[in-house]
Scaffold this motif. Structure first.
Motif, PDB file in Angstrom:
ATOM      1  N   LEU A 275      58.997  14.673  21.607  1.00  0.00           N
ATOM      2  CA  LEU A 275      59.931  16.071  21.685  1.00  0.00           C
ATOM      3  C   LEU A 275      60.709  15.980  23.001  1.00  0.00           C
ATOM      4  O   LEU A 275      61.599  16.718  23.165  1.00  0.00           O
ATOM      5  CB  LEU A 275      58.931  17.140  21.897  1.00  0.00           C
TER       6      LEU A 275
ATOM      7  N   LYS B 265      68.723  12.073  19.344  1.00  0.00           N
ATOM      8  CA  LYS B 265      69.284  13.103  20.059  1.00  0.00           C
ATOM      9  C   LYS B 265      70.689  12.645  20.615  1.00  0.00           C
ATOM     10  O   LYS B 265      70.821  11.763  21.118  1.00  0.00           O
ATOM     11  CB  LYS B 265      68.351  13.885  21.177  1.00  0.00           C
TER      12      LYS B 265
ATOM     13  N   GLU C  83      68.849  15.532  16.139  1.00  0.00           N
ATOM     14  CA  GLU C  83      69.607  16.710  16.890  1.00  0.00           C
ATOM     15  C   GLU C  83      70.858  16.282  17.325  1.00  0.00           C
ATOM     16  O   GLU C  83      70.865  15.123  18.088  1.00  0.00           O
ATOM     17  CB  GLU C  83      68.611  17.269  17.928  1.00  0.00           C
TER      18      GLU C  83
ATOM     19  N   VAL D 182      67.645  19.859  13.620  1.00  0.00           N
ATOM     20  CA  VAL D 182      67.767  21.136  14.418  1.00  0.00           C
ATOM     21  C   VAL D 182      68.800  21.825  13.954  1.00  0.00           C
ATOM     22  O   VAL D 182      69.949  21.275  14.115  1.00  0.00           O
ATOM     23  CB  VAL D 182      68.016  20.774  15.998  1.00  0.00           C
TER      24      VAL D 182
ATOM     25  N   SER E 278      72.897  22.378  15.685  1.00  0.00           N
ATOM     26  CA  SER E 278      73.241  21.383  16.422  1.00  0.00           C
ATOM     27  C   SER E 278      74.337  20.288  16.173  1.00  0.00           C
ATOM     28  O   SER E 278      74.577  19.616  16.916  1.00  0.00           O
ATOM     29  CB  SER E 278      71.943  20.743  16.860  1.00  0.00           C
TER      30      SER E 278
ATOM     31  N   SER F 126      64.000  24.426  14.821  1.00  0.00           N
ATOM     32  CA  SER F 126      64.664  25.042  16.102  1.00  0.00           C
ATOM     33  C   SER F 126      63.767  25.085  17.214  1.00  0.00           C
ATOM     34  O   SER F 126      62.656  24.638  17.063  1.00  0.00           O
ATOM     35  CB  SER F 126      64.792  26.586  15.712  1.00  0.00           C
ATOM     36  N   TRP F 127      64.306  25.269  18.330  1.00  0.00           N
ATOM     37  CA  TRP F 127      63.376  25.117  19.674  1.00  0.00           C
ATOM     38  C   TRP F 127      63.429  26.559  19.832  1.00  0.00           C
ATOM     39  O   TRP F 127      64.068  27.417  19.916  1.00  0.00           O
ATOM     40  CB  TRP F 127      64.502  24.467  20.795  1.00  0.00           C
ATOM     41  N   GLN F 128      61.955  27.085  20.400  1.00  0.00           N
ATOM     42  CA  GLN F 128      61.626  27.840  20.946  1.00  0.00           C
ATOM     43  C   GLN F 128      61.013  27.711  22.442  1.00  0.00           C
ATOM     44  O   GLN F 128      59.886  27.110  22.657  1.00  0.00           O
ATOM     45  CB  GLN F 128      60.437  28.831  20.415  1.00  0.00           C
TER      46      GLN F 128
ATOM     47  N   ASP G 278      60.253  24.800  25.030  1.00  0.00           N
ATOM     48  CA  ASP G 278      60.020  23.293  24.562  1.00  0.00           C
ATOM     49  C   ASP G 278      59.358  23.305  23.447  1.00  0.00           C
ATOM     50  O   ASP G 278      58.774  22.275  23.201  1.00  0.00           O
ATOM     51  CB  ASP G 278      59.512  22.969  25.652  1.00  0.00           C
ATOM     52  N   LYS G 279      59.093  24.143  22.548  1.00  0.00           N
ATOM     53  CA  LYS G 279      58.408  23.974  21.312  1.00  0.00           C
ATOM     54  C   LYS G 279      59.089  24.069  20.163  1.00  0.00           C
ATOM     55  O   LYS G 279      59.995  24.750  19.964  1.00  0.00           O
ATOM     56  CB  LYS G 279      57.272  25.420  20.913  1.00  0.00           C
ATOM     57  N   LEU G 280      59.011  23.036  19.468  1.00  0.00           N
ATOM     58  CA  LEU G 280      59.707  22.801  18.159  1.00  0.00           C
ATOM     59  C   LEU G 280      58.997  23.441  17.050  1.00  0.00           C
ATOM     60  O   LEU G 280      57.735  23.259  16.924  1.00  0.00           O
ATOM     61  CB  LEU G 280      59.611  21.198  17.665  1.00  0.00           C
TER      62      LEU G 280
END
Length: 286
Positions: free
Chosen positions: A85, A189, A216, A240, A243, A271-273, A275-277
């Protein structure tokens, strides 16, 4: 079928038994036992399986209700995704750090390595079959694949293009060459002046396999024209949302044909919340 029985003593002296069903969904909400004359007060398809409970214990008295509460079905999209992550993911706790590019000869392996460099050339080049395991890269150009059986497992590639770069996380480039590139438990990324997280073209004839992979950023996350390989397989692959400059993936048509999509299983938006995917809706097979 097993039931978890919880007895609640009410002020009026009645006992209500609440059961949670763990093996299959129950459509009938309430069941009651037969009265003393054998007449069924309330019936359902589960009644036969409860005869023993009715003959003895808290359900023996007529009129007692058994409330069936279906167990919540876990959402598979909420499960652990199996990808690194971030650059500092715990999987890289024991890597050795370096700042120099590496060219791997055929049948080589690279394990537990971290490279940060800014040359603009590929940070790692696989001249033939190679294995990369628990490798992380932060550079302007990630991995270059020439030919052979190439495997990336728990690899994190952050590629940031500068100026006139056409940065890629991984590029298969060697016209006329062939091979199989297998990517598992890895993340691409991208930022800045980029082409794609994963890019193969110009008559590279191999196959591409992705399992537990996150894309991403960049112009595209995954881009393989028809002249970039014979087939592509995706299982548990996540993009993601929002992005990408153009699209999450692109399989360009060349001379009226596209690459063969051999597998398309559990491909989703993410999606990111913080640091949580968080995994989202499935993406239809193109």
């Amino acid at each position: 079928m097993r039931y978890l029985m919880t007895l609640l003593l009410l002020q009026i002296g009645l006992v209500i038994v609440q059961a949670t069903v763990t093996s299959r969904r129950i459509e009938s909400a309430e069941l009651t036992c037969p009265d003393s004359a054998g007449a069924v007060l309330s019936s359902g398809s589960q009644a036969d399986g409860l005869r023993e409970a009715c003959r003895s214990g808290p359900l023996a008295a007529p009129g007692k209700e058994l409330v069936i509460v279906p167990a919540a079905v876990p959402d598979p999209a909420a499960n652990w995704t199996g990808v690194p992550l971030g650059f500092n993911d715990p999987v890289y706790a024991n890597v050795a750090s370096g700042t120099r590019r590496i060219a791997l000869s055929p049948d080589s392996s690279l394990t537990d390595v971290s490279i940060v460099e800014n040359s603009g050339e590929p940070t790692i080049t696989c001249d033939g079959s190679c294995n990369l395991t628990r490798v992380r890269i932060h550079s302007r150009e990630g991995v270059r694949c020439i030919s052979g059986d190439i495997k990336l497992t728990w690899v994190y590639i952050a590629a940031t293009g500068v100026g006139d770069d056409h940065a890629d996380g991984l590029q298969c480039y060697s016209p006329g060459s062939t091979g199989t590139v297998t990517i598992k438990n890895s993340t691409f990324k991208l930022a800045g002046a980029t082409t794609a997280g994963y890019w193969s073209a110009d008559n590279w004839r191999g196959s591409h396999v992705f399992e537990n992979v996150l894309f991403e950023g960049g112009n595209h996350g995954l881009r393989i024209p028809a002249d970039g390989g014979s087939s592509v397989s995706l299982k548990n692959v996540y993009f993601v949302r929002g992005s990408f400059r153009y699209s999450a993936f692109l399989f360009d048509a060349v001379n009226g044909r596209r690459i063969n999509i051999a597998q398309w299983e559990n491909v989703r938006w993410a999606s990111w919340q913080g640091d949580k995917l968080v995994l989202g809706q499935p993406i239809p097979r193109p």
